[in-house]
Design an enzyme around this catalytic site. Structure first.
Site, PDB file in Angstrom:
ATOM      1  N   GLY A  14       0.855  -1.200   0.000  1.00 50.12           N
ATOM      2  CA  GLY A  14       0.000   0.000   0.000  1.00 50.12           C
ATOM      3  C   GLY A  14       0.881   1.236   0.000  1.00 50.12           C
ATOM      4  O   GLY A  14       2.050   1.193  -0.404  1.00 50.12           O
ATOM      5  N   PHE A  15       0.329   2.352   0.505  1.00 51.65           N
ATOM      6  CA  PHE A  15       1.082   3.603   0.484  1.00 51.65           C
ATOM      7  C   PHE A  15       2.393   3.484   1.270  1.00 51.65           C
ATOM      8  O   PHE A  15       3.439   3.945   0.827  1.00 51.65           O
ATOM      9  CB  PHE A  15       0.234   4.736   1.071  1.00 51.65           C
ATOM     10  N   GLY A  16       2.307   2.859   2.467  1.00 51.09           N
ATOM     11  CA  GLY A  16       3.490   2.762   3.315  1.00 51.09           C
ATOM     12  C   GLY A  16       4.544   1.849   2.711  1.00 51.09           C
ATOM     13  O   GLY A  16       5.716   2.229   2.567  1.00 51.09           O
ATOM     14  N   VAL A  80       0.610 -13.116   4.073  1.00 52.15           N
ATOM     15  CA  VAL A  80       1.423 -13.356   5.272  1.00 52.15           C
ATOM     16  C   VAL A  80       0.487 -13.686   6.429  1.00 52.15           C
ATOM     17  O   VAL A  80      -0.526 -13.017   6.630  1.00 52.15           O
ATOM     18  CB  VAL A  80       2.269 -12.103   5.592  1.00 52.15           C
ATOM     19  N   GLU A 176     -18.446  10.851   0.691  1.00 54.75           N
ATOM     20  CA  GLU A 176     -18.088  10.828  -0.736  1.00 54.75           C
ATOM     21  C   GLU A 176     -18.963   9.827  -1.499  1.00 54.75           C
ATOM     22  O   GLU A 176     -19.412  10.107  -2.607  1.00 54.75           O
ATOM     23  CB  GLU A 176     -16.595  10.522  -0.892  1.00 54.75           C
ATOM     24  N   ASP A 305      -1.348   2.630   8.582  1.00 56.11           N
ATOM     25  CA  ASP A 305      -2.576   2.404   9.354  1.00 56.11           C
ATOM     26  C   ASP A 305      -2.401   1.361  10.455  1.00 56.11           C
ATOM     27  O   ASP A 305      -3.193   1.318  11.395  1.00 56.11           O
ATOM     28  CB  ASP A 305      -3.693   1.912   8.409  1.00 56.11           C
ATOM     29  N   ALA A 320      -3.283   8.458   4.029  1.00 62.33           N
ATOM     30  CA  ALA A 320      -2.234   8.075   3.083  1.00 62.33           C
ATOM     31  C   ALA A 320      -0.934   8.845   3.321  1.00 62.33           C
ATOM     32  O   ALA A 320       0.162   8.282   3.221  1.00 62.33           O
ATOM     33  CB  ALA A 320      -2.741   8.306   1.662  1.00 62.33           C
ATOM     34  N   GLN A 321      -1.055  10.142   3.649  1.00 67.60           N
ATOM     35  CA  GLN A 321       0.159  10.955   3.852  1.00 67.60           C
ATOM     36  C   GLN A 321       1.004  10.446   5.013  1.00 67.60           C
ATOM     37  O   GLN A 321       2.226  10.443   4.940  1.00 67.60           O
ATOM     38  CB  GLN A 321      -0.237  12.414   4.098  1.00 67.60           C
TER      39      GLN A 321
HETATM   40  C1  LIG Z   1     -12.365   4.085   0.919  1.00 65.85           C
HETATM   41  C2  LIG Z   1     -11.159   4.783   1.502  1.00 65.85           C
HETATM   42  C3  LIG Z   1     -10.965   6.137   1.253  1.00 65.85           C
HETATM   43  C4  LIG Z   1      -9.852   6.785   1.775  1.00 65.85           C
HETATM   44  N1  LIG Z   1      -9.685   8.127   1.494  1.00 65.85           N
HETATM   45  C5  LIG Z   1      -8.563   8.740   1.918  1.00 65.85           C
HETATM   46  C6  LIG Z   1      -8.309  10.093   1.550  1.00 65.85           C
HETATM   47  O1  LIG Z   1      -9.111  10.734   0.876  1.00 65.85           O
HETATM   48  N2  LIG Z   1      -7.145  10.658   1.971  1.00 65.85           N
HETATM   49  C7  LIG Z   1      -6.238   9.972   2.728  1.00 65.85           C
HETATM   50  O2  LIG Z   1      -5.184  10.511   3.052  1.00 65.85           O
HETATM   51  N3  LIG Z   1      -6.457   8.705   3.095  1.00 65.85           N
HETATM   52  C8  LIG Z   1      -7.596   8.074   2.710  1.00 65.85           C
HETATM   53  N4  LIG Z   1      -7.821   6.779   3.071  1.00 65.85           N
HETATM   54  C9  LIG Z   1      -6.881   6.122   3.988  1.00 65.85           C
HETATM   55  C10 LIG Z   1      -5.644   5.664   3.273  1.00 65.85           C
HETATM   56  O3  LIG Z   1      -5.978   4.968   2.101  1.00 65.85           O
HETATM   57  C11 LIG Z   1      -4.835   4.797   4.227  1.00 65.85           C
HETATM   58  O4  LIG Z   1      -4.496   5.570   5.337  1.00 65.85           O
HETATM   59  C12 LIG Z   1      -3.585   4.248   3.567  1.00 65.85           C
HETATM   60  O5  LIG Z   1      -3.941   3.390   2.506  1.00 65.85           O
HETATM   61  C13 LIG Z   1      -2.734   3.510   4.575  1.00 65.85           C
HETATM   62  O6  LIG Z   1      -1.623   2.967   3.921  1.00 65.85           O
HETATM   63  P1  LIG Z   1      -0.969   1.629   4.446  1.00 65.85           P
HETATM   64  O7  LIG Z   1       0.246   1.401   3.622  1.00 65.85           O
HETATM   65  O8  LIG Z   1      -0.834   1.667   5.917  1.00 65.85           O
HETATM   66  O9  LIG Z   1      -2.053   0.499   4.163  1.00 65.85           O
HETATM   67  P2  LIG Z   1      -2.763   0.119   2.796  1.00 65.85           P
HETATM   68  O10 LIG Z   1      -2.622   1.176   1.780  1.00 65.85           O
HETATM   69  O11 LIG Z   1      -4.128  -0.318   3.187  1.00 65.85           O
HETATM   70  O12 LIG Z   1      -1.931  -1.130   2.291  1.00 65.85           O
HETATM   71  C14 LIG Z   1      -1.924  -2.338   2.971  1.00 65.85           C
HETATM   72  C15 LIG Z   1      -1.412  -3.401   1.989  1.00 65.85           C
HETATM   73  O13 LIG Z   1      -1.128  -4.572   2.719  1.00 65.85           O
HETATM   74  C16 LIG Z   1      -1.614  -5.699   2.024  1.00 65.85           C
HETATM   75  N5  LIG Z   1      -1.880  -6.706   3.038  1.00 65.85           N
HETATM   76  C17 LIG Z   1      -2.710  -6.619   4.102  1.00 65.85           C
HETATM   77  N6  LIG Z   1      -2.644  -7.738   4.835  1.00 65.85           N
HETATM   78  C18 LIG Z   1      -1.747  -8.550   4.221  1.00 65.85           C
HETATM   79  C19 LIG Z   1      -1.257  -9.848   4.506  1.00 65.85           C
HETATM   80  N7  LIG Z   1      -1.665 -10.545   5.575  1.00 65.85           N
HETATM   81  N8  LIG Z   1      -0.364 -10.394   3.661  1.00 65.85           N
HETATM   82  C20 LIG Z   1       0.068  -9.724   2.557  1.00 65.85           C
HETATM   83  N9  LIG Z   1      -0.373  -8.478   2.252  1.00 65.85           N
HETATM   84  C21 LIG Z   1      -1.256  -7.911   3.079  1.00 65.85           C
HETATM   85  C22 LIG Z   1      -2.871  -5.192   1.333  1.00 65.85           C
HETATM   86  O14 LIG Z   1      -3.185  -5.988   0.208  1.00 65.85           O
HETATM   87  C23 LIG Z   1      -2.454  -3.772   0.944  1.00 65.85           C
HETATM   88  O15 LIG Z   1      -1.862  -3.740  -0.334  1.00 65.85           O
HETATM   89  C24 LIG Z   1      -8.925   6.086   2.566  1.00 65.85           C
HETATM   90  C25 LIG Z   1      -9.121   4.732   2.818  1.00 65.85           C
HETATM   91  C26 LIG Z   1     -10.232   4.081   2.286  1.00 65.85           C
HETATM   92  C27 LIG Z   1     -10.433   2.597   2.544  1.00 65.85           C
END
Ligand SMILES: Cc1cc2nc3c(=O)[nH]c(=O)nc-3n(C[C@H](O)[C@H](O)[C@H](O)COP(=O)(O)OP(=O)(O)OC[C@H]3O[C@@H](n4cnc5c(N)ncnc54)[C@H](O)[C@@H]3O)c2cc1C
Length: 447
Positions: A14-16, A80, A176, A305, A320-321
């Protein structure tokens, strides 16, 4: 085979996770990124896939494609389901059949969140949430199917419940989605049906909180509510949904009959805290040090997250930021360690602001003391979202699509995509029909 080069394993693309991988592109390390999906999703635009503005491919990018020029990085498709801290490896389920162990010297967990139904997991069957591309397509199917069923319904008494859409949760996703459904009805569907009037659709947005978009100032939140009401959305605040079933929702003593309920209320962390057996906050997020390492484990980091970190006495938001900045920070930290440089300063989140869209050409924006609402805020929203899409080609495609949809109201991604299992014929041998029925059942179960 390289044996003494440090191994960095990132779980989650994901983003991180992507930000960490990119920050390690010039690091003398073997980097492995594992994700259960083969694509990165731009989650802030998921609601546009669910409401047919964009197609899934416009907000999803293959992770391999994003990292294709990074020679030190390998991508693994796998789920995982544990971390063995003694052996220093992650346990990966690769294709539902065999488990593999991927060793690490440094581990970054960036697995995000999943829906939380606040202990009512049974609601999930009737009120899907929006987190993945598959969720968005399933919700798109549900919304479009409701209109199709209403159009061919012979009993007029059943039409209102088919044309009632309930969104539970008035945070950014709920707001939204609700406004995007209203726009879909007004600008796209209104002239396409012959037996129903799509404009009579009822859209209800419910939240137990006293205002919509509670993370924004009261003034902006109020503007958003007024805008929602102008779009014909019924905003019900201070009211909790007590029950959800196939016929709708119950709020207090009132039943709202609806065949389309969408859950936009709560999230809970991925099980990373359980894998590590460490302290988590109430939402299950792993408490991390100010350099994002797990306390007592300088080689394991949790970001985005899934992580819980306070800044100036307040928890960092799940946006996301935060995930992107934390990913870049951890990448830089590991790079500096591996090249023998001093550790960077503790992580500090730089908040660029908060935005949400409320229907066509209207957004609210808050950044420091700046508060904006209306078309200008929407233009900024559009520019920022285009900028953050993972690939240049997607930026062009989404931009063109937005301009087209804005000018014409047309939404080409208005597709109901379903798997059709052919009906059995009378003459088919018994044995074969059983196996077909069995595989049909399996398909339904795994959907
Ligand atoms: C509908 C929606 C709208 C949003 N709108 C906004 C917005 O407008 N602005 C904003 O800043 N933020 C928004 N967010 C929040 C933002 O998307 C998250 O904060 C961000 O994606 C967090 O990034 P991350 O890398 O922590 O997790 P994620 O981006 O969720 O990535 C997690 C990744 O881990 C993978 N994963 C999870 N579990 C496993 C596992 N067991 N094994 C292997 N892979 C795994 C998933 O497939 C995914 O690719 C929104 C979120 C949603 C759901």
């Amino acid at each position: 085979m390289i044996t003494n080069v440090p191994r960095v394993v990132i779980v989650g693309g994901g983003f991180g996770g992507i930000a960490v991988a990119k920050a390690l592109r010039n690091t003398p390390a073997v980097v492995t990124l594992i994700d259960r999906n083969n694509h990165h999703v731009f989650q802030p635009l998921l609601y546009q896939v669910a409401t047919s503005v964009l197609s899934p491919a416009q907000i999803g990018s293959p992770i391999r494609g994003i990292l294709r020029n990074q020679q030190n990085t390998t991508v693994i498709l796998g789920d995982v389901n544990g971390v063995d801290q003694e052996q220093k490896c992650v346990v990966v389920n690769k294709d539902d059949r065999h488990e593999d162990r991927v060793p690490y010297d440094y581990l970054i967990l960036a697995t995000g969140v999943r829906h939380s139904y606040f202990g009512h997991d049974g609601f999930a069957r009737f009120a899907p949430g929006l987190k993945t591309l598959a969720d968005a397509v399933a919700i798109r199917n549900k919304i479009l199917q409701a209109f199709e069923r209403a159009e061919s319904e012979n009993d007029p008494k059943l039409i209102p419940e088919l044309m009632t859409f309930v969104l539970v949760g008035a945070g950014p996703t709920g707001v939204e989605m609700a406004s995007a459904i209203a726009t879909l009805v007004r600008s796209t569907l209104r002239s396409e049906f012959r037996h129903i009037d799509p404009m009579s659709a009822r859209i209800v947005l419910v939240d137990i909180a006293g205002r919509v978009l509670g993370t924004f100032s009261e003034r902006l939140s109020d503007k958003a509510r007024q805008r929602l009401e102008r779009l014909g959305i019924e905003v019900r605040l201070g009211q909790g949904v007590d029950y959800i079933d196939e016929d709708g929702v119950i709020i207090g003593n009132e039943r709202i009959a609806s065949k389309t309920v969408i859950w936009t209320a709560g999230v809970t962390s991925s099980p990373a805290g359980k894998w590590l057996n460490v302290v988590t906050d109430r939402a299950g997020r792993v408490r991390v040090e100010n350099n994002l390492a797990v306390p007592g484990r300088s080689e394991i980091f949790v970001i985005g997250d899934t992580a819980s970190l306070d800044q100036d006495g307040k928890p960092l938001p799940g946006v996301a930021q935060v995930a992107t900045q934390q990913g870049r920070y951890v990448g830089r930290l590991i790079h500096r360690r591996l090249v023998g440089k001093s550790a960077p300063q503790p992580f500090r989140y730089f908040d660029k602001g908060n935005m949400a869209v409320v229907g066509k050409g209207f957004a609210i924006l808050e950044s420091g003391k700046l508060q904006l609402s209306g078309f200008l805020a929407w233009l900024v929203w559009a520019g920022v979202h285009l900028e953050f899409l993972a690939q240049r080609s997607l930026r062009v495609s989404v931009f063109v699509q937005w301009v087209w949809t804005y000018l014409t109201g047309a939404r080409g991604a208005r597709l109901i995509v379903k798997h059709h299992v052919p009906p059995l014929t009378e003459h088919e041998p018994r044995v074969q029909s059983e196996s077909v029925a069995a595989s049909a059942g399996q398909l339904n179960l795994t959907k």
